[in-house]
Design an enzyme around this catalytic site. Structure first.
Site, PDB file in Angstrom:
ATOM      1  N   LYS A  48      14.504   0.821   3.771  1.00 18.46           N
ATOM      2  CA  LYS A  48      15.285   0.582   2.576  1.00 18.46           C
ATOM      3  C   LYS A  48      14.399   0.511   1.334  1.00 18.46           C
ATOM      4  CE  LYS A  48      17.213  -2.720   5.380  1.00 18.46           C
ATOM      5  NZ  LYS A  48      17.647  -4.104   5.652  1.00 18.46           N
ATOM      6  N   GLU A 104       8.309   7.171  -0.066  1.00 18.39           N
ATOM      7  CA  GLU A 104       8.105   5.809   0.434  1.00 18.39           C
ATOM      8  C   GLU A 104       7.946   4.828  -0.723  1.00 18.39           C
ATOM      9  OE1 GLU A 104       8.104   3.598   2.493  1.00 18.39           O
ATOM     10  OE2 GLU A 104       7.152   4.012   4.402  1.00 18.39           O
ATOM     11  N   ASP A 105       8.081   3.547  -0.411  1.00 13.53           N
ATOM     12  CA  ASP A 105       7.847   2.527  -1.436  1.00 13.53           C
ATOM     13  C   ASP A 105       6.355   2.242  -1.595  1.00 13.53           C
ATOM     14  OD1 ASP A 105       7.694   1.347   1.107  1.00 13.53           O
ATOM     15  OD2 ASP A 105       8.956  -0.374   0.609  1.00 13.53           O
ATOM     16  N   ASP A 108       0.422   1.349   3.074  1.00 19.36           N
ATOM     17  CA  ASP A 108      -0.490   0.240   3.343  1.00 19.36           C
ATOM     18  C   ASP A 108      -1.481   0.700   4.415  1.00 19.36           C
ATOM     19  OD1 ASP A 108      -1.208  -2.544   3.074  1.00 19.36           O
ATOM     20  OD2 ASP A 108      -0.093  -2.981   4.890  1.00 19.36           O
ATOM     21  N   PHE A 157       0.230  -8.810  -1.491  1.00 23.78           N
ATOM     22  CA  PHE A 157       1.579  -8.559  -1.004  1.00 23.78           C
ATOM     23  C   PHE A 157       2.530  -8.578  -2.199  1.00 23.78           C
ATOM     24  CE2 PHE A 157       5.664  -9.203   0.969  1.00 23.78           C
ATOM     25  CZ  PHE A 157       5.599  -8.259   1.994  1.00 23.78           C
ATOM     26  N   VAL A 158       3.182  -7.449  -2.434  1.00 25.24           N
ATOM     27  CA  VAL A 158       4.023  -7.304  -3.622  1.00 25.24           C
ATOM     28  C   VAL A 158       5.496  -7.147  -3.250  1.00 25.24           C
ATOM     29  CG1 VAL A 158       2.151  -6.326  -4.996  1.00 25.24           C
ATOM     30  CG2 VAL A 158       3.650  -4.795  -3.712  1.00 25.24           C
ATOM     31  N   ARG A 170      14.345  -7.415  -3.277  1.00 23.46           N
ATOM     32  CA  ARG A 170      14.444  -5.975  -3.527  1.00 23.46           C
ATOM     33  C   ARG A 170      15.067  -5.689  -4.893  1.00 23.46           C
ATOM     34  NH1 ARG A 170      13.296  -3.330   1.344  1.00 23.46           N
ATOM     35  NH2 ARG A 170      14.075  -4.307   3.243  1.00 23.46           N
TER      36      ARG A 170
HETATM   37  P1  IMP Z   1       2.149   0.875   6.656  1.00 23.50           P
HETATM   38  O1  IMP Z   1       2.762   1.526   7.852  1.00 23.50           O
HETATM   39  O2  IMP Z   1       1.191  -0.208   7.035  1.00 23.50           O
HETATM   40  O3  IMP Z   1       1.543   1.873   5.696  1.00 23.50           O
HETATM   41  O4  IMP Z   1       3.271   0.050   5.925  1.00 23.50           O
HETATM   42  C1  IMP Z   1       4.208   0.638   5.171  1.00 23.50           C
HETATM   43  C2  IMP Z   1       5.421  -0.268   5.029  1.00 23.50           C
HETATM   44  O5  IMP Z   1       5.098  -1.659   5.060  1.00 23.50           O
HETATM   45  C3  IMP Z   1       6.046  -0.025   3.702  1.00 23.50           C
HETATM   46  O6  IMP Z   1       7.021   0.977   3.772  1.00 23.50           O
HETATM   47  C4  IMP Z   1       6.635  -1.371   3.354  1.00 23.50           C
HETATM   48  O7  IMP Z   1       7.950  -1.450   3.876  1.00 23.50           O
HETATM   49  C5  IMP Z   1       5.775  -2.378   4.056  1.00 23.50           C
HETATM   50  N1  IMP Z   1       4.788  -2.982   3.131  1.00 23.50           N
HETATM   51  C6  IMP Z   1       3.456  -2.760   3.077  1.00 23.50           C
HETATM   52  N2  IMP Z   1       2.860  -3.474   2.106  1.00 23.50           N
HETATM   53  C7  IMP Z   1       3.858  -4.178   1.508  1.00 23.50           C
HETATM   54  C8  IMP Z   1       3.891  -5.107   0.394  1.00 23.50           C
HETATM   55  O8  IMP Z   1       2.890  -5.434  -0.264  1.00 23.50           O
HETATM   56  N3  IMP Z   1       5.116  -5.601   0.081  1.00 23.50           N
HETATM   57  C9  IMP Z   1       6.254  -5.278   0.746  1.00 23.50           C
HETATM   58  N4  IMP Z   1       6.278  -4.405   1.779  1.00 23.50           N
HETATM   59  C10 IMP Z   1       5.082  -3.871   2.156  1.00 23.50           C
HETATM   60 MG    MG Z   2       9.701  -2.740   3.998  1.00 28.18          MG
END
Ligand code: IMP
Ligand code: MG
Length: 185
Positions: A48, A104-105, A108, A157-158, A170
């Site tokens: 989402k 993507e948002d 990470d 963490f944002v 959100r």
């Molecule tokens: P990744 O698979 O570790 O790259 O994580 C990606 C997903 O983790 C993103 O689509 C977010 O939903 C969540 N995420 C990673 N960092 C943050 C953050 O700082 N705030 C909120 N959600 C995060």
């Molecule tokens: Mg998320």
């Protein structure tokens, strides 16, 4: 919503204001419009978190694009990725020979997007590029380059503008650092 909202009180700082987000999304839309001139990209919103960014971004892209939605498992009520990626909602139609953009948002560890890349690459797309509002390159575990992003951010963490903590925040119209007191006890 204004800065007296209780949600703002849970931020230790605001990283990007509504105006800064709008300007960055507009500039990104213009870049994509130029890069994809003559094409009709299929833009996939990853639910989402990317939903607010996505609906703003597509209105800044002057191309006959099409949209799709996918949902992937998220953190739950945690601030560190489980590394486990689960597909919750798949695409409704084939992507063969399409110019695909995954939106993507935030990237990470890179695990979510590398999983998606593998999945979609096996379905015969003509091209696949990655778009993310935010990029946290210092946290990368899986090597992965984001093709288009609005902002690179430090390891914090944002929340806001689609990004959540435990499904909340959100609807904050800014992106801010969540005060650790909110999740440390
Ligand atoms: P990744 O698979 O570790 O790259 O994580 C990606 C997903 O983790 C993103 O689509 C977010 O939903 C969540 N995420 C990673 N960092 C943050 C953050 O700082 N705030 C909120 N959600 C995060
Ligand atoms: Mg998320």
């Amino acid at each position: 919503m204004n800065e007296n909202s209780p949600m703002y009180q849970d931020l230790s700082s605001v990283l990007y204001s509504t105006e800064e987000l709008r300007a960055a999304v507009r500039a990104l839309g213009e870049r994509i419009t130029q890069d994809y001139r003559g094409k009709s990209p299929l833009m996939i919103c990853i639910l989402k978190g990317a939903s607010l960014f996505f609906t703003d971004l597509i209105r800044e892209i002057d191309l006959p694009l099409e949209i799709e939605f996918m949902a992937i498992s998220s953190y739950g009520a945690r601030t560190v990725s489980s590394g486990e990626v689960r597909l919750i909602k798949d695409l409704d139609r084939p992507i063969e020979n399409r110019d695909v953009m995954i939106v993507e948002d935030i990237v990470d560890s890179g695990k979510t997007l590398s999983y998606l890349m593998r999945l979609l690459n096996s379905r015969g797309a003509k091209s696949i590029r990655l778009v993310s509002l935010l990029d946290k390159p210092s946290r990368r575990v899986v090597p992965l380059t984001v093709d288009y992003s609005c902002f690179q951010i430090p390891d914090a963490f944002v929340v806001g503008y689609g990004l959540d903590y435990d499904e909340k925040y959100r609807n904050l119209p800014v992106v801010g650092v969540l005060d650790p007191k909110v999740y440390s006890n």
